[in-house]
Design an enzyme around this catalytic site. Structure first.
Site, short mmCIF file in Angstrom:
data_model
loop_
_atom_site.label_atom_id
_atom_site.label_comp_id
_atom_site.label_asym_id
_atom_site.label_seq_id
_atom_site.Cartn_x
_atom_site.Cartn_y
_atom_site.Cartn_z
CD GLU A 133 -9.10 -8.39 -3.66
OE1 GLU A 133 -9.76 -7.78 -2.80
OE2 GLU A 133 -8.04 -9.00 -3.38
CB THR A 160 -7.56 -5.17 9.84
OG1 THR A 160 -8.16 -6.27 9.15
CG2 THR A 160 -7.78 -3.89 9.04
CG HIS A 220 -5.47 -5.85 -0.38
ND1 HIS A 220 -6.70 -5.76 0.20
CD2 HIS A 220 -5.61 -6.73 -1.42
CE1 HIS A 220 -7.56 -6.53 -0.45
NE2 HIS A 220 -6.92 -7.13 -1.44
CE LYS A 279 -4.06 -2.08 2.24
NZ LYS A 279 -5.01 -1.92 3.39
CG PHE A 305 -13.12 2.29 7.17
CD1 PHE A 305 -12.69 1.69 6.00
CD2 PHE A 305 -13.78 1.50 8.10
CE1 PHE A 305 -12.90 0.34 5.75
CE2 PHE A 305 -14.01 0.14 7.87
CZ PHE A 305 -13.56 -0.43 6.68
CE1 TYR A 349 -9.56 -2.55 0.45
CE2 TYR A 349 -8.52 -0.62 -0.53
CZ TYR A 349 -8.43 -1.80 0.20
OH TYR A 349 -7.21 -2.23 0.67
CG ASN A 400 -3.65 -2.12 6.83
OD1 ASN A 400 -3.45 -1.81 5.66
ND2 ASN A 400 -4.77 -2.71 7.23
P1 IDP Z 1 -8.29 -6.35 5.58
O1 IDP Z 1 -7.41 -5.47 4.72
O2 IDP Z 1 -7.55 -6.91 6.76
O3 IDP Z 1 -9.02 -7.41 4.79
P2 IDP Z 1 -10.84 -4.93 5.71
O4 IDP Z 1 -11.77 -4.99 6.87
O5 IDP Z 1 -11.21 -5.65 4.46
O6 IDP Z 1 -9.40 -5.39 6.24
O7 IDP Z 1 -10.62 -3.39 5.38
C1 IDP Z 1 -9.97 -3.00 4.20
C2 IDP Z 1 -9.00 -1.90 4.52
O8 IDP Z 1 -9.72 -0.76 5.01
C3 IDP Z 1 -8.01 -2.21 5.65
O9 IDP Z 1 -6.89 -2.95 5.23
C4 IDP Z 1 -7.62 -0.83 6.11
O10 IDP Z 1 -6.68 -0.19 5.23
C5 IDP Z 1 -8.95 -0.10 6.02
N1 IDP Z 1 -9.70 -0.17 7.29
C6 IDP Z 1 -10.33 -1.23 7.83
N2 IDP Z 1 -10.92 -0.93 8.99
C7 IDP Z 1 -10.67 0.38 9.20
C8 IDP Z 1 -11.03 1.30 10.25
O11 IDP Z 1 -11.69 0.95 11.24
N3 IDP Z 1 -10.57 2.58 10.11
C9 IDP Z 1 -9.84 3.00 9.03
N4 IDP Z 1 -9.48 2.17 8.03
C10 IDP Z 1 -9.89 0.88 8.11
MG MG Z 2 -10.50 -7.24 3.38
#
Ligand code: IDP
Ligand code: MG
Length: 139
Positions: A126, A91, A115, A9, A57, A49, A112
């Site tokens: 994807e 996450t 992905h 990312k 978010f 997304y 983070n």
């Molecule tokens: P994942 O990447 O672990 O599958 P997802 O729940 O699919 O997590 O969320 C996609 C992306 O959205 C996350 O990797 C992160 O960058 C962002 N994200 C998820 N939850 C939050 C949040 O509570 N606040 C801000 N960004 C979030």
């Molecule tokens: Mg996800």
């Protein structure tokens, strides 16, 4: 052999962590079938997304994903999807287990570092989002 889609990312690219993350992926047995730097527009990020479009978010996430270049990776390994999710960690980097990529390289729950597709169905959607059949071959 299974394939999965990973993205290094923008936060990780910006901090010069591409090489370190690729080294960790290769050391974990992932074969890089295809790889490219991409500059997602906000609209691209919204499409990628779309499952999160109702989440609070979503706007921040898609702006961040469009804030700078990212590296898209098509990875292959036995059990690639689950293995990558395990190597990535939770996450939220603050909750990710020691030794995981997000624990080591992530900044916060949004930024983070990486992905990874979360299921075979997601990977099947994807992978062609980023790569055409001309860009990789089975190995
Ligand atoms: P994942 O990447 O672990 O599958 P997802 O729940 O699919 O997590 O969320 C996609 C992306 O959205 C996350 O990797 C992160 O960058 C962002 N994200 C998820 N939850 C939050 C949040 O509570 N606040 C801000 N960004 C979030
Ligand atoms: Mg996800």
């Amino acid at each position: 052999m299974e394939r999965t889609l990973a993205i290094i990312k923008p936060d990780a690219v910006q901090r010069g962590l591409v090489g370190k993350i690729l080294a960790r992926l290769e050391a974990a047995g992932f074969v890089i079938l295809a790889m490219k730097m991409v500059y997602l527009s906000k609209e691209d990020a919204q499409r990628f997304y779309h499952v999160h479009r109702e989440r609070p978010f979503f706007d921040s996430l898609t702006s961040y994903m469009a804030s700078g270049p990212a590296v898209a990776l098509l990875l292959q390994r036995e059990g690639a999807i689950a293995s990558l999710r395990e190597l990535m960690g939770a996450t939220n980097p603050a909750q990710a287990a020691a030794g995981t990529l997000r624990h080591e390289f992530g900044l916060d729950v949004e930024k983070n570092a990486i992905h990874g597709s979360d299921s075979p169905e997601t990977a099947a959607w994807e992978i062609p989002f980023f790569f055409s059949g001309l860009e990789f071959r089975e190995r």
